[in-house]
Design a protein around this motif. Structure first.
Motif, mmCIF file in Angstrom:
data_model
loop_
_atom_site.group_PDB
_atom_site.id
_atom_site.type_symbol
_atom_site.label_atom_id
_atom_site.label_comp_id
_atom_site.label_asym_id
_atom_site.label_seq_id
_atom_site.Cartn_x
_atom_site.Cartn_y
_atom_site.Cartn_z
ATOM 1 N N MET A 33 0.858 -1.172 0.000
ATOM 2 C CA MET A 33 0.000 0.000 0.000
ATOM 3 C C MET A 33 0.903 1.235 0.000
ATOM 4 S SD MET A 33 -3.049 -1.046 -0.150
ATOM 5 C CE MET A 33 -3.938 0.431 0.209
ATOM 6 N N HIS A 35 1.359 5.108 0.427
ATOM 7 C CA HIS A 35 0.678 6.241 1.059
ATOM 8 C C HIS A 35 0.721 7.431 0.117
ATOM 9 C CE1 HIS A 35 -0.665 9.124 3.993
ATOM 10 N NE2 HIS A 35 0.431 9.841 3.809
ATOM 11 N N GLN A 36 -0.447 7.926 -0.260
ATOM 12 C CA GLN A 36 -0.540 9.121 -1.087
ATOM 13 C C GLN A 36 -0.556 10.333 -0.164
ATOM 14 O OE1 GLN A 36 -0.452 9.518 -4.383
ATOM 15 N NE2 GLN A 36 -0.168 7.341 -4.683
ATOM 16 N N GLU A 37 0.398 11.219 -0.356
ATOM 17 C CA GLU A 37 0.532 12.405 0.467
ATOM 18 C C GLU A 37 -0.570 13.409 0.119
ATOM 19 O OE1 GLU A 37 4.432 14.813 1.853
ATOM 20 O OE2 GLU A 37 4.139 14.639 -0.302
ATOM 21 N N THR A 38 -1.267 13.879 1.137
ATOM 22 C CA THR A 38 -2.311 14.875 0.900
ATOM 23 C C THR A 38 -1.666 16.250 0.708
ATOM 24 O OG1 THR A 38 -2.583 15.394 3.241
ATOM 25 C CG2 THR A 38 -3.939 13.588 2.341
ATOM 26 N N GLU A 41 -0.350 17.587 4.064
ATOM 27 C CA GLU A 41 0.892 16.930 4.478
ATOM 28 C C GLU A 41 2.075 17.417 3.654
ATOM 29 O OE1 GLU A 41 -0.979 12.647 5.942
ATOM 30 O OE2 GLU A 41 -0.241 12.866 3.890
#
Length: 107
Positions: A33, A35-38, A41
């Motif tokens: 998985m 993690h897509q950084e918002t 963030e």
């Protein structure tokens, strides 16, 4: 008859090779998985790396807004001073960007 079947089978093989990246992407995504950084963030990370750039951007925007308000009210002197401050803030922002680039390239 066999020529048309060979042409059709070649077309099918080409179609599969064009779509292989989709299955590859699904396979990679299922193994781990990512993690897509918002946006928030990313802003926090970039602010921690070089806090002077967002500060300079804020100063530039503030000087521009205040200068435009002064101009619309007819206060020429304040408007002119704010536009000069805006140019200085833009220069500060560019200098901060350059320092950040040099700092990052030395790592």
């Amino acid at each position: 008859m066999s020529d048309s079947m060979n042409n059709e089978s070649v077309g099918v093989k080409e179609e599969f090779t064009e779509l292989d990246w989709i299955t590859l992407k699904n396979d990679i995504g299922s193994e781990q998985m990512i993690h897509q950084e918002t946006a928030g963030e990313k802003f926090q990370r970039k602010f921690k790396e070089n806090p002077l750039v967002p500060i300079g951007c804020g100063l530039t925007a503030g000087a521009l807004c205040f200068g435009l308000m002064s101009f619309s009210r007819g206060n020429r002197r304040t408007s002119q001073n704010m536009m000069r401050l805006r140019i200085a803030a833009q220069g500060f922002t560019i200098a901060a960007l350059m320092v950040g680039i040099v700092k990052t390239s030395l790592k």
